[in-house]
Design an enzyme around this catalytic site. Sequence first.
Site, PDB file in Angstrom:
ATOM      1  N   ASP A 271       6.271   1.273  -2.441  1.00 49.70           N
ATOM      2  CA  ASP A 271       7.428   2.155  -2.645  1.00 49.70           C
ATOM      3  C   ASP A 271       8.032   2.679  -1.346  1.00 49.70           C
ATOM      4  O   ASP A 271       9.111   3.255  -1.353  1.00 49.70           O
ATOM      5  CB  ASP A 271       7.114   3.309  -3.611  1.00 49.70           C
ATOM      6  CG  ASP A 271       5.831   4.041  -3.302  1.00 49.70           C
ATOM      7  OD1 ASP A 271       4.736   3.475  -3.547  1.00 49.70           O
ATOM      8  OD2 ASP A 271       5.903   5.176  -2.813  1.00 49.70           O
TER       9      ASP A 271
ATOM     10  N   GLU B 116       0.030  11.882   2.293  1.00 51.34           N
ATOM     11  CA  GLU B 116       1.104  11.012   1.779  1.00 51.34           C
ATOM     12  C   GLU B 116       2.103  11.776   0.927  1.00 51.34           C
ATOM     13  O   GLU B 116       3.230  11.316   0.762  1.00 51.34           O
ATOM     14  CB  GLU B 116       0.534   9.790   1.040  1.00 51.34           C
ATOM     15  CG  GLU B 116      -0.210  10.104  -0.228  1.00 51.34           C
ATOM     16  CD  GLU B 116      -0.800   8.853  -0.879  1.00 51.34           C
ATOM     17  OE1 GLU B 116      -1.452   8.062  -0.184  1.00 51.34           O
ATOM     18  OE2 GLU B 116      -0.592   8.670  -2.085  1.00 51.34           O
TER      19      GLU B 116
ATOM     20  N   ASP C 127      -9.544   5.495  -1.391  1.00 46.90           N
ATOM     21  CA  ASP C 127      -8.578   6.534  -1.781  1.00 46.90           C
ATOM     22  C   ASP C 127      -9.081   7.224  -3.045  1.00 46.90           C
ATOM     23  O   ASP C 127      -9.180   6.592  -4.100  1.00 46.90           O
ATOM     24  CB  ASP C 127      -7.215   5.865  -2.034  1.00 46.90           C
ATOM     25  CG  ASP C 127      -6.080   6.855  -2.181  1.00 46.90           C
ATOM     26  OD1 ASP C 127      -6.358   8.066  -2.331  1.00 46.90           O
ATOM     27  OD2 ASP C 127      -4.909   6.416  -2.142  1.00 46.90           O
TER      28      ASP C 127
ATOM     29  N   HIS D 183      -7.477   9.701  -4.358  1.00 41.34           N
ATOM     30  CA  HIS D 183      -6.206  10.002  -5.036  1.00 41.34           C
ATOM     31  C   HIS D 183      -6.163  11.382  -5.676  1.00 41.34           C
ATOM     32  O   HIS D 183      -5.799  11.527  -6.853  1.00 41.34           O
ATOM     33  CB  HIS D 183      -5.876   8.886  -6.045  1.00 41.34           C
ATOM     34  CG  HIS D 183      -4.428   8.494  -6.022  1.00 41.34           C
ATOM     35  ND1 HIS D 183      -3.529   8.942  -6.939  1.00 41.34           N
ATOM     36  CD2 HIS D 183      -3.718   7.730  -5.166  1.00 41.34           C
ATOM     37  CE1 HIS D 183      -2.326   8.450  -6.663  1.00 41.34           C
ATOM     38  NE2 HIS D 183      -2.415   7.714  -5.579  1.00 41.34           N
TER      39      HIS D 183
ATOM     40  N   GLU E 119      -9.696   9.056   1.632  1.00 42.78           N
ATOM     41  CA  GLU E 119      -8.312   9.549   1.545  1.00 42.78           C
ATOM     42  C   GLU E 119      -8.110  10.486   0.368  1.00 42.78           C
ATOM     43  O   GLU E 119      -8.660  10.250  -0.714  1.00 42.78           O
ATOM     44  CB  GLU E 119      -7.416   8.313   1.409  1.00 42.78           C
ATOM     45  CG  GLU E 119      -5.952   8.590   1.166  1.00 42.78           C
ATOM     46  CD  GLU E 119      -5.175   7.280   1.055  1.00 42.78           C
ATOM     47  OE1 GLU E 119      -5.679   6.225   1.514  1.00 42.78           O
ATOM     48  OE2 GLU E 119      -4.073   7.309   0.497  1.00 42.78           O
TER      49      GLU E 119
ATOM     50  N   GLU F 211      -1.233   1.335   6.618  1.00 43.54           N
ATOM     51  CA  GLU F 211      -1.431   0.729   5.299  1.00 43.54           C
ATOM     52  C   GLU F 211      -0.399  -0.379   5.093  1.00 43.54           C
ATOM     53  O   GLU F 211       0.771  -0.223   5.422  1.00 43.54           O
ATOM     54  CB  GLU F 211      -1.265   1.804   4.211  1.00 43.54           C
ATOM     55  CG  GLU F 211      -1.549   1.301   2.803  1.00 43.54           C
ATOM     56  CD  GLU F 211      -1.429   2.424   1.756  1.00 43.54           C
ATOM     57  OE1 GLU F 211      -0.747   3.432   2.025  1.00 43.54           O
ATOM     58  OE2 GLU F 211      -2.036   2.285   0.681  1.00 43.54           O
TER      59      GLU F 211
ATOM     60  N   ARG G 209      -1.316  10.900   6.979  1.00 46.02           N
ATOM     61  CA  ARG G 209      -0.846   9.859   6.063  1.00 46.02           C
ATOM     62  C   ARG G 209       0.668   9.794   5.875  1.00 46.02           C
ATOM     63  O   ARG G 209       1.174   8.930   5.158  1.00 46.02           O
ATOM     64  CB  ARG G 209      -1.500  10.094   4.694  1.00 46.02           C
ATOM     65  CG  ARG G 209      -2.964   9.773   4.677  1.00 46.02           C
ATOM     66  CD  ARG G 209      -3.206   8.287   4.681  1.00 46.02           C
ATOM     67  NE  ARG G 209      -2.831   7.660   3.421  1.00 46.02           N
ATOM     68  CZ  ARG G 209      -2.388   6.417   3.303  1.00 46.02           C
ATOM     69  NH1 ARG G 209      -2.233   5.649   4.358  1.00 46.02           N
ATOM     70  NH2 ARG G 209      -2.084   5.931   2.120  1.00 46.02           N
TER      71      ARG G 209
ATOM     72  N   ARG H 196      -9.091  -1.627   2.120  1.00 42.47           N
ATOM     73  CA  ARG H 196      -9.323  -0.522   1.191  1.00 42.47           C
ATOM     74  C   ARG H 196     -10.014  -1.058  -0.055  1.00 42.47           C
ATOM     75  O   ARG H 196      -9.649  -2.113  -0.571  1.00 42.47           O
ATOM     76  CB  ARG H 196      -7.980   0.124   0.806  1.00 42.47           C
ATOM     77  CG  ARG H 196      -8.134   1.391  -0.004  1.00 42.47           C
ATOM     78  CD  ARG H 196      -6.784   1.977  -0.407  1.00 42.47           C
ATOM     79  NE  ARG H 196      -6.325   1.428  -1.672  1.00 42.47           N
ATOM     80  CZ  ARG H 196      -5.438   2.022  -2.483  1.00 42.47           C
ATOM     81  NH1 ARG H 196      -4.897   3.185  -2.127  1.00 42.47           N
ATOM     82  NH2 ARG H 196      -5.061   1.473  -3.608  1.00 42.47           N
TER      83      ARG H 196
ATOM     84  N   HIS I  77       1.220   5.964   5.455  1.00 46.77           N
ATOM     85  CA  HIS I  77       1.321   5.463   4.078  1.00 46.77           C
ATOM     86  C   HIS I  77       2.225   4.228   4.051  1.00 46.77           C
ATOM     87  O   HIS I  77       3.342   4.280   4.541  1.00 46.77           O
ATOM     88  CB  HIS I  77       1.941   6.574   3.217  1.00 46.77           C
ATOM     89  CG  HIS I  77       1.760   6.412   1.750  1.00 46.77           C
ATOM     90  ND1 HIS I  77       2.602   7.007   0.839  1.00 46.77           N
ATOM     91  CD2 HIS I  77       0.837   5.740   1.033  1.00 46.77           C
ATOM     92  CE1 HIS I  77       2.199   6.708  -0.385  1.00 46.77           C
ATOM     93  NE2 HIS I  77       1.134   5.956  -0.305  1.00 46.77           N
TER      94      HIS I  77
ATOM     95  N   ASN J 293       9.285   7.562  -5.237  1.00 49.66           N
ATOM     96  CA  ASN J 293       8.823   6.784  -6.394  1.00 49.66           C
ATOM     97  C   ASN J 293       8.895   7.587  -7.690  1.00 49.66           C
ATOM     98  O   ASN J 293       8.263   8.642  -7.820  1.00 49.66           O
ATOM     99  CB  ASN J 293       7.368   6.351  -6.136  1.00 49.66           C
ATOM    100  CG  ASN J 293       6.985   5.076  -6.862  1.00 49.66           C
ATOM    101  OD1 ASN J 293       7.798   4.482  -7.562  1.00 49.66           O
ATOM    102  ND2 ASN J 293       5.744   4.647  -6.670  1.00 49.66           N
TER     103      ASN J 293
ATOM    104  N   TYR K 113      -6.816   4.018 -11.058  1.00 53.51           N
ATOM    105  CA  TYR K 113      -5.867   3.907  -9.953  1.00 53.51           C
ATOM    106  C   TYR K 113      -6.311   2.834  -8.941  1.00 53.51           C
ATOM    107  O   TYR K 113      -7.481   2.814  -8.536  1.00 53.51           O
ATOM    108  CB  TYR K 113      -5.729   5.250  -9.208  1.00 53.51           C
ATOM    109  CG  TYR K 113      -5.059   5.047  -7.875  1.00 53.51           C
ATOM    110  CD1 TYR K 113      -3.690   4.845  -7.801  1.00 53.51           C
ATOM    111  CD2 TYR K 113      -5.814   4.935  -6.706  1.00 53.51           C
ATOM    112  CE1 TYR K 113      -3.082   4.565  -6.599  1.00 53.51           C
ATOM    113  CE2 TYR K 113      -5.215   4.662  -5.497  1.00 53.51           C
ATOM    114  CZ  TYR K 113      -3.840   4.473  -5.451  1.00 53.51           C
ATOM    115  OH  TYR K 113      -3.242   4.172  -4.259  1.00 53.51           O
TER     116      TYR K 113
ATOM    117  N   HIS L 206      -5.236  -3.824   0.376  1.00 54.83           N
ATOM    118  CA  HIS L 206      -5.863  -3.235  -0.809  1.00 54.83           C
ATOM    119  C   HIS L 206      -6.682  -4.265  -1.576  1.00 54.83           C
ATOM    120  O   HIS L 206      -6.118  -5.045  -2.334  1.00 54.83           O
ATOM    121  CB  HIS L 206      -4.790  -2.744  -1.782  1.00 54.83           C
ATOM    122  CG  HIS L 206      -4.061  -1.533  -1.320  1.00 54.83           C
ATOM    123  ND1 HIS L 206      -3.220  -0.828  -2.147  1.00 54.83           N
ATOM    124  CD2 HIS L 206      -4.025  -0.896  -0.130  1.00 54.83           C
ATOM    125  CE1 HIS L 206      -2.711   0.194  -1.483  1.00 54.83           C
ATOM    126  NE2 HIS L 206      -3.170   0.176  -0.256  1.00 54.83           N
TER     127      HIS L 206
ATOM    128  N   TRP M  10      -3.234  12.641 -11.083  1.00 53.45           N
ATOM    129  CA  TRP M  10      -3.239  11.170 -11.025  1.00 53.45           C
ATOM    130  C   TRP M  10      -3.366  10.720  -9.592  1.00 53.45           C
ATOM    131  O   TRP M  10      -2.749  11.253  -8.697  1.00 53.45           O
ATOM    132  CB  TRP M  10      -1.939  10.571 -11.608  1.00 53.45           C
ATOM    133  CG  TRP M  10      -2.001   9.079 -11.517  1.00 53.45           C
ATOM    134  CD1 TRP M  10      -2.734   8.227 -12.303  1.00 53.45           C
ATOM    135  CD2 TRP M  10      -1.339   8.248 -10.550  1.00 53.45           C
ATOM    136  NE1 TRP M  10      -2.558   6.929 -11.893  1.00 53.45           N
ATOM    137  CE2 TRP M  10      -1.722   6.917 -10.814  1.00 53.45           C
ATOM    138  CE3 TRP M  10      -0.474   8.513  -9.482  1.00 53.45           C
ATOM    139  CZ2 TRP M  10      -1.252   5.829 -10.049  1.00 53.45           C
ATOM    140  CZ3 TRP M  10      -0.013   7.463  -8.725  1.00 53.45           C
ATOM    141  CH2 TRP M  10      -0.401   6.117  -9.012  1.00 53.45           C
TER     142      TRP M  10
END
Length: 413
Positions: free
Chosen positions: A326, A272, A220, A222, A246, A349, A293, A150, A322, A40, A162, A125, A413
């Site tokens: 993407d 991930e 998550d 992140h 996560e 997921e 992941r 999630r 994951h 991605n 996010y 999600h 991020w």
Amino acid sequence: MSNTQIASAEVLVTSPGRNFVTLRLHTADGVMGLGDATVNGRELAVVSYLRDHLAPLLLGRDAHAIEDTWQYLYRGAYWRRGPITMAAIAAVDTALWDIKAKLAGMPLYQLLGGRSRRGCLAYGHASGADLPQLFDSVRSHLEQGYAAIRIQTGIPGLDSVYGVATSPNAGASRYDYEPARPTVAPVEEQWDTRAYLRHIPGVFEAVRAEFGPELPLLHDAHHRLTPIQAARLGKALEPYDLFWLEDVTPAENTAVLRRVREHTTTPLAIGEVFNTVWDYRELFEEQLIDYVRSPVTHAGGITALRRIFDYASVYQIKSGVHGPTDVSPVGLAAALHLGVAIPNFGIQEYMKHSPATDEVFRPTYTFAGGLLAPGDEPGLGVDYDDEVADAHPYSAAYLPVNRLKLDGSMHDW
Ligand code: EZ4
Ligand code: CO
């Protein structure tokens, strides 16, 4: 004897709402195999790696020699690991498994040991800027048949966060549907860790009060917390019985998860952004995580991910692959064939691709009763429609970046 030499290797790029990089191999006898190589926001780097460096090496090799080809490309690169190299190797490996299963006349999971379960428990999600929107989103996921969810929410004081839909009714343009944006440079978001840590436990308390104790819930973080912040969050969420928490810390320094583990029994998932089994060694041997992941696409393919899962199983660690948009339908199908076969499946997921994406790849996997199941035709059960794909040319897109609200410093991020 059939001619199983690799006769062509095409690198295909399409953008049906988001970019995908796909490797398509054909044997001399015309058997076709697909592999996902999408990274991605850095898609064209993998295109070049495959087109300029790997495709010429594949022509004339026996498509049956999957392990030898994997070793040839991994050891042969000299420059080991890394997301671009491992995504390229993953695409070759996945396409070869697709071909082998088609030659055997079996769905791929049969070659991976056969079916161990009816399907793969999938989580969706749910998100909302506030609690009422979040509850609507959870209800809508329950109506769609999800049996695990999630939870991501807006944080008071932050404009966008996010995993949260900017507009819950915007359909395919929802933010949680697709974090990469078609902009010439990454969108900049704001972050405030203290505000996040204050807010999240109350969100889970409210979700449990509304939806009861049964529903598996995930979250998550992140990669945004320090080890001690992560420990605090894990501890604060214990009363709400999460399925997992996560990516609590940035992934490079896995040893910091010792500190998190010392403080909390909330199950942890990470990986991930990992590329190889080596990223997991310390985490497995010290039992610092509960779920792996990595997707097939970013961890060197089916051959490599299966080895990672076997290693994980020694420590009672399970899969938690994951599955964002993407990872293409080719990458998702590969995960499902592995997922129904391995003994230590945990959860998958499932973010759902756009209708335009499914028109390109025509996946045959199904989602029913909370379970995702691979198709039963020979191979992966995914196709590639050139005509539809070519109507969606590549368009540059980036994941956002994060700056601290306090002073504008770059954050994870
Ligand atoms: O940010 O797939 O758990 N899912 C995630 C994803 C990732 C994107 C990055 O390409 O963290 O939303
Ligand atoms: Co994640």
